[in-house]
Design a protein around this motif. Structure first.
Motif, PDB file in Angstrom:
ATOM      1  N   ALA B 338       0.817  -1.214   0.000  1.00 56.39           N
ATOM      2  CA  ALA B 338       0.000   0.000   0.000  1.00 56.39           C
ATOM      3  C   ALA B 338       0.855   1.271   0.000  1.00 56.39           C
ATOM      4  CB  ALA B 338      -0.935  -0.011   1.201  1.00 56.39           C
ATOM      5  N   LEU B 339       1.914   1.286   0.806  1.00 56.51           N
ATOM      6  CA  LEU B 339       2.748   2.490   0.881  1.00 56.51           C
ATOM      7  C   LEU B 339       3.458   2.743  -0.447  1.00 56.51           C
ATOM      8  CD1 LEU B 339       3.955   4.848   2.500  1.00 56.51           C
ATOM      9  CD2 LEU B 339       5.805   3.302   3.204  1.00 56.51           C
ATOM     10  N   GLU B 340       4.004   1.671  -1.024  1.00 52.92           N
ATOM     11  CA  GLU B 340       4.693   1.831  -2.319  1.00 52.92           C
ATOM     12  C   GLU B 340       3.744   2.370  -3.383  1.00 52.92           C
ATOM     13  OE1 GLU B 340       8.043  -1.734  -2.197  1.00 52.92           O
ATOM     14  OE2 GLU B 340       5.943  -2.246  -2.568  1.00 52.92           O
ATOM     15  N   ARG B 341       2.521   1.875  -3.333  1.00 55.32           N
ATOM     16  CA  ARG B 341       1.533   2.362  -4.306  1.00 55.32           C
ATOM     17  C   ARG B 341       1.253   3.846  -4.091  1.00 55.32           C
ATOM     18  NH1 ARG B 341      -1.513  -2.494  -3.134  1.00 55.32           N
ATOM     19  NH2 ARG B 341      -3.079  -1.320  -1.976  1.00 55.32           N
ATOM     20  N   ASP B 342       1.109   4.229  -2.818  1.00 51.71           N
ATOM     21  CA  ASP B 342       0.808   5.635  -2.518  1.00 51.71           C
ATOM     22  C   ASP B 342       1.950   6.546  -2.960  1.00 51.71           C
ATOM     23  OD1 ASP B 342      -1.526   4.684  -1.527  1.00 51.71           O
ATOM     24  OD2 ASP B 342      -1.121   5.117   0.587  1.00 51.71           O
ATOM     25  N   VAL B 343       3.187   6.042  -2.856  1.00 45.41           N
ATOM     26  CA  VAL B 343       4.348   6.837  -3.283  1.00 45.41           C
ATOM     27  C   VAL B 343       4.362   6.963  -4.809  1.00 45.41           C
ATOM     28  CG1 VAL B 343       6.873   6.874  -3.403  1.00 45.41           C
ATOM     29  CG2 VAL B 343       5.724   6.268  -1.245  1.00 45.41           C
ATOM     30  N   ARG B 344       4.170   5.820  -5.482  1.00 39.88           N
ATOM     31  CA  ARG B 344       4.189   5.844  -6.953  1.00 39.88           C
ATOM     32  C   ARG B 344       3.055   6.714  -7.500  1.00 39.88           C
ATOM     33  NH1 ARG B 344       7.625   1.811 -10.031  1.00 39.88           N
ATOM     34  NH2 ARG B 344       8.612   0.685  -8.337  1.00 39.88           N
ATOM     35  N   ARG B 345       1.915   6.648  -6.830  1.00 42.28           N
ATOM     36  CA  ARG B 345       0.766   7.447  -7.254  1.00 42.28           C
ATOM     37  C   ARG B 345       1.109   8.933  -7.173  1.00 42.28           C
ATOM     38  NH1 ARG B 345      -2.663   5.394  -3.914  1.00 42.28           N
ATOM     39  NH2 ARG B 345      -3.427   3.829  -5.374  1.00 42.28           N
ATOM     40  N   ALA B 346       1.748   9.308  -6.066  1.00 42.62           N
ATOM     41  CA  ALA B 346       2.130  10.714  -5.881  1.00 42.62           C
ATOM     42  C   ALA B 346       3.106  11.147  -6.971  1.00 42.62           C
ATOM     43  CB  ALA B 346       2.715  10.919  -4.493  1.00 42.62           C
ATOM     44  N   GLN B 347       4.052  10.249  -7.287  1.00 45.96           N
ATOM     45  CA  GLN B 347       5.043  10.588  -8.327  1.00 45.96           C
ATOM     46  C   GLN B 347       4.359  10.788  -9.677  1.00 45.96           C
ATOM     47  OE1 GLN B 347       7.605   7.211  -7.964  1.00 45.96           O
ATOM     48  NE2 GLN B 347       8.862   8.117  -6.322  1.00 45.96           N
ATOM     49  N   LEU B 348       3.444   9.879  -9.995  1.00 49.67           N
ATOM     50  CA  LEU B 348       2.734   9.963 -11.276  1.00 49.67           C
ATOM     51  C   LEU B 348       1.953  11.279 -11.363  1.00 49.67           C
ATOM     52  CD1 LEU B 348       1.814   8.338 -13.869  1.00 49.67           C
ATOM     53  CD2 LEU B 348      -0.215   7.732 -12.547  1.00 49.67           C
ATOM     54  N   LEU B 349       1.259  11.610 -10.284  1.00 47.85           N
ATOM     55  CA  LEU B 349       0.445  12.829 -10.275  1.00 47.85           C
ATOM     56  C   LEU B 349       1.329  14.061 -10.418  1.00 47.85           C
ATOM     57  CD1 LEU B 349      -2.087  11.741  -7.539  1.00 47.85           C
ATOM     58  CD2 LEU B 349      -2.689  12.455  -9.865  1.00 47.85           C
ATOM     59  N   GLN B 350       2.469  14.061  -9.707  1.00 49.66           N
ATOM     60  CA  GLN B 350       3.400  15.200  -9.823  1.00 49.66           C
ATOM     61  C   GLN B 350       3.818  15.387 -11.271  1.00 49.66           C
ATOM     62  OE1 GLN B 350       6.792  15.769  -7.444  1.00 49.66           O
ATOM     63  NE2 GLN B 350       5.772  15.340  -5.480  1.00 49.66           N
ATOM     64  N   SER B 351       4.219  14.272 -11.908  1.00 45.64           N
ATOM     65  CA  SER B 351       4.740  14.399 -13.268  1.00 45.64           C
ATOM     66  C   SER B 351       3.654  14.876 -14.219  1.00 45.64           C
ATOM     67  CB  SER B 351       5.341  13.074 -13.735  1.00 45.64           C
ATOM     68  OG  SER B 351       4.311  12.155 -13.989  1.00 45.64           O
ATOM     69  N   LYS B 352       2.412  14.428 -14.007  1.00 43.46           N
ATOM     70  CA  LYS B 352       1.352  14.805 -14.947  1.00 43.46           C
ATOM     71  C   LYS B 352       0.850  16.228 -14.706  1.00 43.46           C
ATOM     72  CE  LYS B 352       0.681  10.763 -17.006  1.00 43.46           C
ATOM     73  NZ  LYS B 352       0.618  10.455 -18.407  1.00 43.46           N
ATOM     74  N   LEU B 353       0.769  16.618 -13.452  1.00 44.91           N
ATOM     75  CA  LEU B 353       0.127  17.900 -13.163  1.00 44.91           C
ATOM     76  C   LEU B 353       1.102  19.069 -13.161  1.00 44.91           C
ATOM     77  CD1 LEU B 353      -2.612  16.926 -10.576  1.00 44.91           C
ATOM     78  CD2 LEU B 353      -2.757  17.152 -13.046  1.00 44.91           C
ATOM     79  N   ARG B 354       2.371  18.797 -12.886  1.00 47.74           N
ATOM     80  CA  ARG B 354       3.321  19.912 -12.873  1.00 47.74           C
ATOM     81  C   ARG B 354       3.641  20.403 -14.272  1.00 47.74           C
ATOM     82  NH1 ARG B 354       7.736  19.231  -8.149  1.00 47.74           N
ATOM     83  NH2 ARG B 354       6.375  19.910  -6.450  1.00 47.74           N
ATOM     84  N   SER B 355       3.408  19.525 -15.273  1.00 45.03           N
ATOM     85  CA  SER B 355       3.717  19.949 -16.639  1.00 45.03           C
ATOM     86  C   SER B 355       2.708  20.984 -17.128  1.00 45.03           C
ATOM     87  CB  SER B 355       3.751  18.738 -17.566  1.00 45.03           C
ATOM     88  OG  SER B 355       2.519  18.060 -17.497  1.00 45.03           O
TER      89      SER B 355
END
Lengths: 181, 361
Positions: B338-355
């Motif tokens: 669960a924690l790894e998923r939450d971290v990866r999810r955050a990374q994905l969102l950062q990359s998509k939304l910061r652009s």
């Protein structure tokens, strides 16, 4: 709306429970619903609902005899009994619809408000079915015109009916002529 | 195309703009069909199910030669048994298969066209569940295309049909047309203004059903609901589709009114809410699926209302799928806790939304 149980999280599970003819609204968050066992998050099964309806007699209006499972035939094709159907909510094969038609009709009427399909027809059967449907519709129209004493229109419809009947009987028209003689 | 590529691919239909697509995310039509000469799937022997899968493989070859169908790229048949559990979960998250097909017994299959618009589930509750999925509100087009695939398959397979009951299905709730039309809608303003329940309970009275986004028994995530027809017998397909379309247009109009009211009366609060959601999604390092979906709904609303620019609205639809647990794990190529998923999810969102551009005022 907040969860009624914990008062902390927003209520996302909204249920109406009817028990002894009393209606009760329940609003819970997903977690509390799970903990309280109010909601099983397994996919909700239509079959179990159907089986429940059939078992409760809800499907069959009071004036209609509720079919007794033991008095119903067993499908000769797949071996499904009506009791199997009321238990699982699933029919066994295409043949079951014919085998259990009498018992199924009230259920279909309850679910769909109708027992007759009016939609798409496989192409291999299409022409005949469409012609028969058209015929039924025209006969209703004919009746209405006659009741209103609009004989000119009635004659037009009568000719159309004749034509369709000829089509259905594969061109031989002699018998149907008599209907309108 | 491998199943993994299908999973990670963002289909073209999801990228474009379509009618009412600010509120209606997608339209789906599903046709249930059964074979005349086989028992329904729950009574089939393993050998019968296997034989039917092979018959379908042949039928798919034939269908691929159909002009209309081949416009959607070749259809490929996959055996569910050959698909890993994670990939099945992700297929459910992408709405390509039902949870029942994913968890069900042996000899189940899935046919998908290259563009993912057309698909067929094999040996689920019925022998075939033909599906067509489009962006926005396009039910009539989806019905027409699903019907064309039905016609093409009918040239190779004999379907169970009775003049009285229509197309025969395992469960009598699907008999007749076998048609279930459904629409996914994003209705944040109706939820915020507490009108959703009233409107949705009214839908029940006109024979429509409202569910969460993953079908029967699922929760409404991210203010997304699924509206579908209940009745399959006694109405013509075009009528079912037109009725649902009309109801959906009314909900769209109500949602638009609610959005206008929010913009007039609560503009600053809306800007604040959307700005916070955007800020958290673009800057978190650990984020749960629930929180992500809830905030994504705010961001999507922010895009629709013009608070956020430089991001296509479809980013919401895509991230709704991409931040789900199954998808994240398929993307990572391994099971994640669960924690790894939450971290990866955050990374994905950062990359998509910061652009995207940041918030204007």
């Amino acid at each position: 709306m907040q969860c009624e149980r914990c008062g902390e999280r927003p209520a996302t599970v909204h249920m109406t429970r009817i028990m002894n003819n009393k209606k009760e609204q329940i609003h819970l968050c997903a977690q509390c619903a799970r903990e309280q066992g109010e909601l099983n998050f397994e996919p909700f099964s239509v079959q179990s609902l159907l089986a429940g309806l059939l078992g409760s007699g809800f499907v069959y209006p009071a004036f209609e005899q509720k079919p007794k499972p033991e008095s119903q035939p067993i499908c000769q094709n797949c071996g499904t009994s009506f009791a199997d159907f009321t238990h699982t909510g699933r029919l066994g094969c295409a043949q079951c619809y014919e085998t259990f038609r009498e018992a199924l009709n009230p259920l279909l009427r309850r679910i769909h408000g109708s027992v007759y399909h009016t939609g798409k027809v496989p192409r291999c059967l299409g022409r005949q079915v469409h012609t028969r449907r058209g015929l039924a519709e025209l006969q209703e129209q004919l009746q209405r015109f006659i009741e209103r004493e609009e004989y000119e229109q009635a004659a037009v419809i009568r000719d159309k009916i004749r034509e369709l009947k000829r089509e259905l009987s594969g061109g031989d028209d002699s018998e149907h002529q008599k209907d309108f003689a | 195309m491998s199943i993994k590529r299908i999973l990670l691919d963002i289909p073209r239909w999801m990228q474009g703009e379509a009618e009412e697509s600010d509120i209606v995310l997608s339209s789906r039509v599903r046709l249930a069909r059964n074979m005349v000469d086989l028992p329904f799937p729950h009574l089939m022997t393993a050998a019968q199910a296997e034989t039917f899968l092979q018959r379908m493989a042949e039928a798919v070859q034939y269908v691929n030669q159909d002009d209309l169908i081949s416009q959607h790229g070749p259809m490929v048949l996959y055996r569910v048994a050959d698909i890993t559990n994670l990939e099945r979960q992700a297929l459910v998250e992408k709405h390509l298969i039902s949870p029942q097909l994913a968890t069900g017994g042996q000899n189940r299959g899935l046919v998908i066209s290259e563009d993912e618009v057309l698909s067929v589930m094999i040996n689920e509750e019925d022998h075939l569940r033909i599906q067509c999925l489009f962006a926005g509100l396009q039910l009539e087009a989806a019905w027409q295309l699903a019907s064309s695939l039905d016609d093409a398959l009918e040239n190779r397979l004999e379907f169970a049909f009775q003049e009285q009951e229509g197309y025969l299905t395992a469960c009598p709730t699907n008999v007749g047309t076998g048609l279930r039309a459904s629409v996914m809608m994003h209705i944040p303003a109706l939820v915020m203004t507490k009108q959703a329940e009233r409107i949705l309970s009214a839908l029940g009275k006109v024979g429509l059903v409202v569910r969460g986004i993953y079908g029967e028994g699922t929760q409404a995530l991210g203010n997304v609901i699924q509206v579908s027809n209940q009745v399959t017998l006694g109405q013509v397909e075009g009528e079912i589709v037109a009725n649902l379309t009309a109801a959906v247009k009314q909900i769209v109009a109500q949602e638009q009114l609610a959005r206008e009211a929010l913009m007039t009366n609560n503009r600053i609060q809306m800007a604040d809410r959307i700005g916070r959601a955007f800020g958290i999604l673009g800057n978190s390092h650990v984020i749960s699926s629930e929180e992500a979906v809830r905030l994504l709904s705010d961001v999507r609303l922010g895009i629709d209302l013009g608070f956020i620019t430089g991001l296509p609205a479809s980013v919401f639809d895509q991230l709704l799928v991409q931040t789900r647990p199954g998808y994240l794990q398929v993307l990572a190529g391994q099971e994640l806790d669960a924690l790894e998923r939450d971290v990866r999810r955050a990374q994905l969102l950062q990359s998509k939304l910061r652009s995207g551009d940041n918030m204007p005022s």
